[in-house]
Structure formats: structure tokens, C-alpha cells
Enzyme design. Structure first.
Site, PDB file in Angstrom:
ATOM      1  N   GLU A 169       0.846  -1.185   0.000  1.00  0.00           N
ATOM      2  CA  GLU A 169       0.000   0.000   0.000  1.00  0.00           C
ATOM      3  C   GLU A 169       0.890   1.246   0.000  1.00  0.00           C
ATOM      4  O   GLU A 169       1.269   1.735   1.091  1.00  0.00           O
ATOM      5  CB  GLU A 169      -0.888   0.019   1.244  1.00  0.00           C
ATOM      6  N   GLY A 175      -6.192   6.878   0.637  1.00  0.00           N
ATOM      7  CA  GLY A 175      -7.101   7.870   1.218  1.00  0.00           C
ATOM      8  C   GLY A 175      -7.495   8.999   0.274  1.00  0.00           C
ATOM      9  O   GLY A 175      -7.197   8.972  -0.921  1.00  0.00           O
TER      10      GLY A 175
END
Ligand code: PGA
Length: 259
Positions: A169, A175
Site C-alpha cells: 500500500e 485515502g
């Protein structure tokens, strides 16, 4: 592609009631889902775990916690121990998410201790790794990922390695402010991850480790990402926080990958 893994980390979202609503909807939308082709998992906040366990009894969806202390118990105010999670009956424990590293200063050494504890309790450690934007800009991504993996997997025995899941990630992809990594870039880094596993363990054991991509995955990019070599699954945040949108991704990928 034999089987794909699709899971969601809810972060600090959803009350107990919302958890029940989400899971009941997810289950009703996915009746008859072929578990030989797709493994689903959900990772709610601690407060929802008991109810989530209840909703998921007798289903094939795996349940995870978002973090855990490495000690069985002790004077660690605010922490959650493996014994507590064992009592609930979780399957997976997510370790080292970039938000844990960023806001709570978690280190690879601590994550390594947690991996050992998770294996002792027979939870599947879902270990998150990934570089920051500044590493990528200076072509340091591979080095960071190599270093993270080697520290996190220190002293992990070959017999345990296939029980560990790895989520790549990149921090810059996660986000609201994140932008998804290019599929070709994901393939490059996943190849590096596989190489490190081969260096640390032998070829066969290394091949048995599931490696997932996470960071701004959505319906539009999910297939391009999962079809890359060494991408065994997707770890999804925002795009899977409604049962409908998660189901849309599941159905889309099943269709594209298998039918
Ligand atoms: P996102 O979150 O899909 O909302 O970018 C991913 C993650 O933090 O695992």
C-alpha cells in the site's frame, strides 16, 4: 488466476449498528458466492468485532482486527491483546497500516514482534508495507519495500510464511488525497516483493504467499490492478465501505477474471 482475495479495512468508521447493517446487506447480496474463486474479508474497528463475528457465523467471509499488541496482556493502557481477539474468534490481524505508522509511530521492529504473536495465536497476519511519496520521487521504493519486508519477517520460519498475507500500500496512494498506483508500477513492486520472499525462503514457499495491492482501489481500476502478475488480491478502503459498492467490485472482478 485461481482465486482472488478481496477485503476491506473500515478504519475508524461504523458503529455496531452500522456494522450489522453492512454485513447483513453484504451477505444478502452475495448469497451463493463461489468461495473457490473469491475469498472475502472485512476488518471493522474493535468495538464491532463481536457483532461482526455473530453476523459472519457459518459464512465464508473472514474477519480481521485492525491492530493488536504483541504481549498477551499487561500494563499497556488502550491496547488490545491477542488473548482478547482470540476470544472473539478473529481470523486475520492487520499489522502496520501506514496510518498506524504515521500517527502512532509504529516501526517495522514492532510489527515484526506482532507478526510472531499473530502466528502463535494462529491469526493470519496481514502485513502492510509501502513507500512514501518522497521515496518514490527519488527512486527509492524498491529499497524501502525490501527493507520493510526483511525486518518485518525477521525470524519467521519457512513453515509459517505461507500463513502471512502482504499488502503493498504505497502511502501516496491511500485515502482522500491519494491517487492509485499505475498497474505497471504495482506489477514492478509486487515482483520485488516476490523476489525478496524467494531470497528469504525458497521458491516454492515464496510462491505460496498472497500479496495484495491497496490504495484508492475502485470499480474502474480494480481489474487492471488485479490482473497484474503477483497481485493475488485487493485491499480496499473507501470504495468498499458500502456493501453495494463492495459487491459491485466483487461481481465485476468475478466476471472479468473467471467468466
Ligand atoms: P483507500 O484506503 O482505498 O480508501 O485509499 C486503502 C487503505 O488504507 O488500505
Amino acid at each position: 488466476m485461481e482465486k482472488i482475495f478481496l477485503g476491506t479495512n473500515w478504519k475508524m468508521h461504523k458503529t455496531v449498528q452500522e456494522t450489522r447493517e453492512y454485513l447483513n446487506t453484504l451477505l444478502s447480496l452475495n448469497i451463493g458466492l463461489d468461495n473457490s474463486k473469491v475469498q472475502l474479508f472485512v476488518i471493522p474497528p474493535y468495538t464491532s468485532l463481536w457483532d461482526a463475528r455473530d453476523c459472519l457465523t457459518d459464512t465464508k467471509i473472514l474477519l480481521g482486527a485492525q491492530n493488536m499488541h504483541w504481549e498477551d496482556q499487561g500494563a499497556f493502557t488502550g491496547e488490545i491483546s491477542p488473548l482478547m481477539l482470540e476470544e472473539i474468534g478473529i481470523d486475520i490481524v492487520e499489522l502496520g497500516h501506514s496510518e498506524r505508522r504515521q500517527y502512532y509511530n509504529e516501526t517495522d521492529q514492532e510489527i515484526n514482534k506482532k507478526v510472531h504473536t499473530a502466528l502463535k495465536y494462529r491469526f493470519t497476519p496481514l502485513v502492510c508495507i509501502g513507500e512514501k511519496d518522497r521515496h518514490k520521487q527519488f527512486s527509492g521504493s524498491e529499497e524501502i519495500v525490501r527493507e520493510q519486508l526483511k525486518t518485518i519477517l525477521a525470524q519467521v520460519d519457512i513453515k509459517d510464511i505461507s500463513n502471512i498475507w502482504i499488502a503493498y500500500e504505497p502511502v501516496w496512494a491511500i485515502g482522500e488525497q491519494g491517487k492509485p498506483a499505475e498497474p505497471s508500477y504495482v506489477a514492478e513492486i509486487h515482483q520485488v516483493i516476490r523476489e525478496v520472499l524467494v531470497e528469504l525462503y525458497h521458491q516454492k514457499a515464496a510462491k505460496g504467499v498472497n500479496i495484495f495491492y491497496g490504495g484508492s482501489v475502485n470499480l474502474a481500476n480494480a481489474y487492471q490492478l488485479i490482473k497484474q502478475d503477483n497481485v493475488d488480491g485487493l485491499f480496499i478502503g473507501r470504495s468498499a465501505w458500502s456493501a453495494d459498492s463492495f459487491t459491485a467490485i466483487i461481481n465485476h472482478l468475478l466476471k472479468k477474471c473467471f467468466y
